[in-house]
Design a protein around this motif. Structure first.
Motif, PDB file in Angstrom:
ATOM      1  N   LEU A 197     -53.673  -0.457  36.725  1.00 39.70           N
ATOM      2  CA  LEU A 197     -52.340  -0.036  37.158  1.00 39.70           C
ATOM      3  C   LEU A 197     -51.250  -0.512  36.213  1.00 39.70           C
ATOM      4  O   LEU A 197     -50.304   0.212  35.921  1.00 39.70           O
ATOM      5  CB  LEU A 197     -52.042  -0.569  38.566  1.00 39.70           C
ATOM      6  N   THR A 198     -51.338  -1.738  35.767  1.00 39.67           N
ATOM      7  CA  THR A 198     -50.329  -2.264  34.863  1.00 39.67           C
ATOM      8  C   THR A 198     -50.990  -3.060  33.758  1.00 39.67           C
ATOM      9  O   THR A 198     -51.934  -3.807  34.002  1.00 39.67           O
ATOM     10  CB  THR A 198     -49.294  -3.138  35.601  1.00 39.67           C
ATOM     11  N   SER A 199     -50.472  -2.880  32.551  1.00 38.36           N
ATOM     12  CA  SER A 199     -50.963  -3.627  31.400  1.00 38.36           C
ATOM     13  C   SER A 199     -49.977  -4.705  30.971  1.00 38.36           C
ATOM     14  O   SER A 199     -50.235  -5.424  30.006  1.00 38.36           O
ATOM     15  CB  SER A 199     -51.223  -2.675  30.220  1.00 38.36           C
ATOM     16  N   GLU A 200     -48.869  -4.814  31.680  1.00 36.43           N
ATOM     17  CA  GLU A 200     -47.900  -5.862  31.390  1.00 36.43           C
ATOM     18  C   GLU A 200     -48.420  -7.206  31.881  1.00 36.43           C
ATOM     19  O   GLU A 200     -49.095  -7.292  32.910  1.00 36.43           O
ATOM     20  CB  GLU A 200     -46.567  -5.549  32.063  1.00 36.43           C
ATOM     21  N   ASP A 201     -48.086  -8.262  31.177  1.00 41.11           N
ATOM     22  CA  ASP A 201     -48.479  -9.602  31.605  1.00 41.11           C
ATOM     23  C   ASP A 201     -47.677 -10.060  32.810  1.00 41.11           C
ATOM     24  O   ASP A 201     -48.171 -10.823  33.640  1.00 41.11           O
ATOM     25  CB  ASP A 201     -48.292 -10.608  30.474  1.00 41.11           C
ATOM     26  N   CYS A 202     -46.423  -9.629  32.899  1.00 42.00           N
ATOM     27  CA  CYS A 202     -45.559 -10.047  33.988  1.00 42.00           C
ATOM     28  C   CYS A 202     -44.368  -9.098  34.049  1.00 42.00           C
ATOM     29  O   CYS A 202     -44.157  -8.292  33.140  1.00 42.00           O
ATOM     30  CB  CYS A 202     -45.074 -11.493  33.800  1.00 42.00           C
ATOM     31  N   VAL A 244     -40.937  -7.526  36.914  1.00 46.03           N
ATOM     32  CA  VAL A 244     -40.374  -7.338  38.240  1.00 46.03           C
ATOM     33  C   VAL A 244     -40.395  -5.845  38.524  1.00 46.03           C
ATOM     34  O   VAL A 244     -39.892  -5.044  37.734  1.00 46.03           O
ATOM     35  CB  VAL A 244     -38.924  -7.874  38.329  1.00 46.03           C
ATOM     36  N   ALA A 245     -41.019  -5.444  39.639  1.00 39.05           N
ATOM     37  CA  ALA A 245     -41.170  -4.026  39.946  1.00 39.05           C
ATOM     38  C   ALA A 245     -41.267  -3.828  41.447  1.00 39.05           C
ATOM     39  O   ALA A 245     -41.846  -4.645  42.154  1.00 39.05           O
ATOM     40  CB  ALA A 245     -42.419  -3.464  39.267  1.00 39.05           C
ATOM     41  N   SER A 246     -40.701  -2.753  41.926  1.00 44.10           N
ATOM     42  CA  SER A 246     -40.844  -2.409  43.339  1.00 44.10           C
ATOM     43  C   SER A 246     -42.127  -1.643  43.589  1.00 44.10           C
ATOM     44  O   SER A 246     -42.596  -1.566  44.723  1.00 44.10           O
ATOM     45  CB  SER A 246     -39.643  -1.579  43.799  1.00 44.10           C
ATOM     46  N   MET A 247     -42.707  -1.077  42.517  1.00 45.37           N
ATOM     47  CA  MET A 247     -43.945  -0.307  42.652  1.00 45.37           C
ATOM     48  C   MET A 247     -44.620  -0.212  41.298  1.00 45.37           C
ATOM     49  O   MET A 247     -44.016  -0.447  40.260  1.00 45.37           O
ATOM     50  CB  MET A 247     -43.677   1.078  43.226  1.00 45.37           C
ATOM     51  N   TRP A 248     -45.892   0.157  41.332  1.00 49.39           N
ATOM     52  CA  TRP A 248     -46.652   0.407  40.107  1.00 49.39           C
ATOM     53  C   TRP A 248     -47.135   1.852  40.123  1.00 49.39           C
ATOM     54  O   TRP A 248     -47.647   2.331  41.145  1.00 49.39           O
ATOM     55  CB  TRP A 248     -47.848  -0.533  40.002  1.00 49.39           C
ATOM     56  N   ARG A 249     -46.983   2.523  38.999  1.00 47.18           N
ATOM     57  CA  ARG A 249     -47.376   3.932  38.877  1.00 47.18           C
ATOM     58  C   ARG A 249     -48.512   4.027  37.879  1.00 47.18           C
ATOM     59  O   ARG A 249     -48.377   3.636  36.718  1.00 47.18           O
ATOM     60  CB  ARG A 249     -46.194   4.778  38.421  1.00 47.18           C
ATOM     61  N   CYS A 250     -49.655   4.532  38.332  1.00 46.26           N
ATOM     62  CA  CYS A 250     -50.827   4.645  37.470  1.00 46.26           C
ATOM     63  C   CYS A 250     -50.517   5.565  36.282  1.00 46.26           C
ATOM     64  O   CYS A 250     -50.037   6.695  36.475  1.00 46.26           O
ATOM     65  CB  CYS A 250     -52.015   5.192  38.265  1.00 46.26           C
ATOM     66  N   PRO A 251     -50.790   5.135  35.044  1.00 54.10           N
ATOM     67  CA  PRO A 251     -50.471   5.966  33.888  1.00 54.10           C
ATOM     68  C   PRO A 251     -51.413   7.148  33.688  1.00 54.10           C
ATOM     69  O   PRO A 251     -51.166   7.991  32.817  1.00 54.10           O
ATOM     70  CB  PRO A 251     -50.585   4.984  32.715  1.00 54.10           C
ATOM     71  N   TYR A 252     -52.469   7.226  34.496  1.00 52.95           N
ATOM     72  CA  TYR A 252     -53.449   8.306  34.322  1.00 52.95           C
ATOM     73  C   TYR A 252     -53.033   9.550  35.108  1.00 52.95           C
ATOM     74  O   TYR A 252     -52.779  10.611  34.528  1.00 52.95           O
ATOM     75  CB  TYR A 252     -54.823   7.798  34.763  1.00 52.95           C
ATOM     76  N   HIS A 253     -52.920   9.436  36.425  1.00 53.18           N
ATOM     77  CA  HIS A 253     -52.589  10.585  37.259  1.00 53.18           C
ATOM     78  C   HIS A 253     -51.312  10.399  38.076  1.00 53.18           C
ATOM     79  O   HIS A 253     -50.945  11.285  38.840  1.00 53.18           O
ATOM     80  CB  HIS A 253     -53.742  10.910  38.220  1.00 53.18           C
ATOM     81  N   GLY A 254     -50.676   9.247  37.936  1.00 55.10           N
ATOM     82  CA  GLY A 254     -49.403   9.061  38.602  1.00 55.10           C
ATOM     83  C   GLY A 254     -49.469   8.558  40.031  1.00 55.10           C
ATOM     84  O   GLY A 254     -48.434   8.546  40.718  1.00 55.10           O
ATOM     85  N   PHE A 255     -50.639   8.152  40.512  1.00 58.09           N
ATOM     86  CA  PHE A 255     -50.706   7.555  41.854  1.00 58.09           C
ATOM     87  C   PHE A 255     -49.808   6.304  41.865  1.00 58.09           C
ATOM     88  O   PHE A 255     -49.869   5.483  40.949  1.00 58.09           O
ATOM     89  CB  PHE A 255     -52.143   7.180  42.207  1.00 58.09           C
ATOM     90  N   THR A 256     -49.002   6.171  42.907  1.00 59.90           N
ATOM     91  CA  THR A 256     -47.991   5.120  42.947  1.00 59.90           C
ATOM     92  C   THR A 256     -48.209   4.219  44.158  1.00 59.90           C
ATOM     93  O   THR A 256     -48.482   4.704  45.258  1.00 59.90           O
ATOM     94  CB  THR A 256     -46.582   5.739  42.996  1.00 59.90           C
ATOM     95  N   PHE A 257     -48.060   2.900  43.926  1.00 52.59           N
ATOM     96  CA  PHE A 257     -48.324   1.904  44.962  1.00 52.59           C
ATOM     97  C   PHE A 257     -47.147   0.935  45.037  1.00 52.59           C
ATOM     98  O   PHE A 257     -46.633   0.473  44.007  1.00 52.59           O
ATOM     99  CB  PHE A 257     -49.610   1.131  44.645  1.00 52.59           C
ATOM    100  N   ALA A 258     -46.735   0.597  46.263  1.00 53.34           N
ATOM    101  CA  ALA A 258     -45.650  -0.364  46.463  1.00 53.34           C
ATOM    102  C   ALA A 258     -46.117  -1.762  46.105  1.00 53.34           C
ATOM    103  O   ALA A 258     -47.324  -2.058  46.071  1.00 53.34           O
ATOM    104  CB  ALA A 258     -45.186  -0.321  47.922  1.00 53.34           C
ATOM    105  N   ASN A 259     -45.158  -2.661  45.853  1.00 49.83           N
ATOM    106  CA  ASN A 259     -45.524  -4.024  45.463  1.00 49.83           C
ATOM    107  C   ASN A 259     -46.084  -4.853  46.614  1.00 49.83           C
ATOM    108  O   ASN A 259     -46.407  -6.027  46.442  1.00 49.83           O
ATOM    109  CB  ASN A 259     -44.347  -4.751  44.797  1.00 49.83           C
TER     110      ASN A 259
END
Length: 435
Positions: free
Chosen positions: A96-101, A103-118
């Motif tokens: 879902l995320t490749s960042e080490d750290c 601040v985000a309210s949600m994460w958006r999958c870079p493949y198909h765009g599925f989005t998940f709240a924090n």
């Protein structure tokens, strides 16, 4: 691993790993089958350190860590609750995320765009009604996979075992000592983690911090040559603590001068958080090293003078396995949040000079762990078992009047905690109902 291979490995481990006799076979450091079993039965089930609360001070803050080889997101949700999620989209398993750290309210999958709240809920995906008629996707079914999570003295732990012991029970007697190290004041990690790769088994540094003060006279003899300590026996005086459950620590103490070496400005906070016995022991500390089973180490290094002041550079360390003979060291500088500026600044300098990716101590230790692992790898083809000696302190009598819990020995030269480390390790790997 087939059932036959597993049974053969179990038999070999039970026959050769004999902690109560002080006998540990060399092959366990780097054998690939042992490592696969560790990922499943140890890193897949016990409590693992994943972050410090100071890294997640604001809602939406997250860090990416690993539990075994599984990437996880440690996040403080918009509701203020800290949770740990598998870093995998529920659609195709993409990270879902490749960042080490961040601040985000949600994460958006870079493949198909599925989005998940924090806080883990599935929120939606592009063209959802068109792609999944007539009612879209089942949001509850797609919630992120979540680990059990709890914290102690600001340190956040997680486990995939939903039915296992509580974190408090897992830490057991070690909690009394963790209070002295990390619970004596409100603590914070300063700066990002230093990370570097070591071609070593994760067990070698872990048991080193849990149990081994003996190596300091040889591996770190430069301290005496530079006049930073009075002699090469500086690692001897103090206490060796077998805290049970695979946890262990050593405490070096000073008795040749009155008072504490810690900043007097922090004394009221220390006194408010520690009981009288803990506070009295803190006042005597000149070094303090240990390991939370399996792979989280902590350290108050020897106090040394910097610009005319005695300081120490406290740290948290994680030995992250990435193979049977390879790990990533994670290292953080830990300090009291309310400490005076001089203590923070000089402590960080001391940490960088001694225990860091370029630190004097880490250069010594890393070379040893790498060489040990090379020897272990080379021995895997031998027809005989190469047995190692872990008998130091085997017949020693523990103290009966020490104020803290656990099995405590006078003097730091002992391998009792290492023997308990490998007993706990063996029991987890060979537990009959583990499957």
């Amino acid at each position: 691993m087939t059932d036959a291979t597993l049974e053969k490995l179990h038999d070999r481990l039970k026959a050769t790993v004999r902690p109560e006799e002080g006998a540990i076979p060399l092959f366990v450091y780097s054998d690939p089958d042992v490592y696969r079993l560790e990922l499943e039965r140890l890193f897949g089930r016990v409590w693992l350190f994943v972050a410090h609360e100071s890294e997640l001070a604001e809602e939406g803050a997250f860090v990416v860590r690993q539990m075994g080889e599984q990437s996880v997101i440690v996040a403080r949700g918009d509701d203020g609750v800290i949770r740990v999620f598998l870093n995998a989209c529920r659609h195709r398993g993409m990270r879902l995320t490749s960042e080490d750290c961040g601040v985000a309210s949600m994460w958006r999958c870079p493949y198909h765009g599925f989005t998940f709240a924090n806080y883990g809920n599935f929120m939606g995906t592009p063209f959802e009604r068109a792609a999944y008629p007539p009612n879209g996707l089942d949001r509850e079914r797609l919630r992120l996979i979540e680990a059990r999570c709890d914290s102690y003295a600001g340190m956040i732990f997680a486990t995939w075992d939903k039915q296992g012991p509580s974190l408090g029970d897992f830490l057991g007697d070690l909690r009394w000592y963790l209070d002295i190290f990390a619970g004596r004041a409100e603590m914070e990690l300063v700066g990002e983690a230093q990370r570097w790769v070591i071609p070593s088994s994760w067990k070698l540094p872990s048991e080193n911090f849990a149990s081994d003060a003996y190596h300091t006279a040889t591996a770190h003899a430069f301290l005496a040559r530079l006049g930073l300590v009075r002699g090469v026996d500086f690692g001897r005086d103090g206490y060796h603590v077998d805290a049970g459950g695979g946890h262990g620590l050593g405490m070096g103490v000073h008795d040749d001068r009155p008072g504490s070496w810690f900043p007097p400005e922090l004394e009221p906070e220390y006194a408010s958080k520690l009981d009288p016995d803990q506070l009295a022991l803190l006042h005597r500390v000149k070094n303090f090293h240990g390991n939370v089973f399996p792979n989280m180490s902590f350290l108050i290094p020897n106090f040394i003078p910097i610009d005319g002041r005695l300081v120490t550079g406290m740290m948290l360390r994680m030995w992250q396995p990435v193979g049977p003979d390879r790990l990533v060291a994670w290292s953080w500088f830990l300090v009291e949040k309310n400490a005076p500026a001089w203590w923070k600044e000089k402590g960080r300098r001391m940490y960088t000079q001694t225990f860091s990716s370029g630190g004097m101590f880490d250069q010594d230790d890393t070379e040893n762990w790498e060489a040990q692992t090379e020897v272990a790898n080379a021995s895997l083809t031998r027809p005989d078992e190469v047995m190692l000696d872990y008998t130091m302190g085997l017949d020693a009598t523990p103290l009966s009047d020490f104020p803290g819990p656990g099995t405590v020995y006078d003097g730091k030269f002992s391998e009792s905690a290492a023997r308990t480390f490998y007993r706990t390790w063996l029991d987890l790997l060979t537990k009959e109902d583990a499957r």
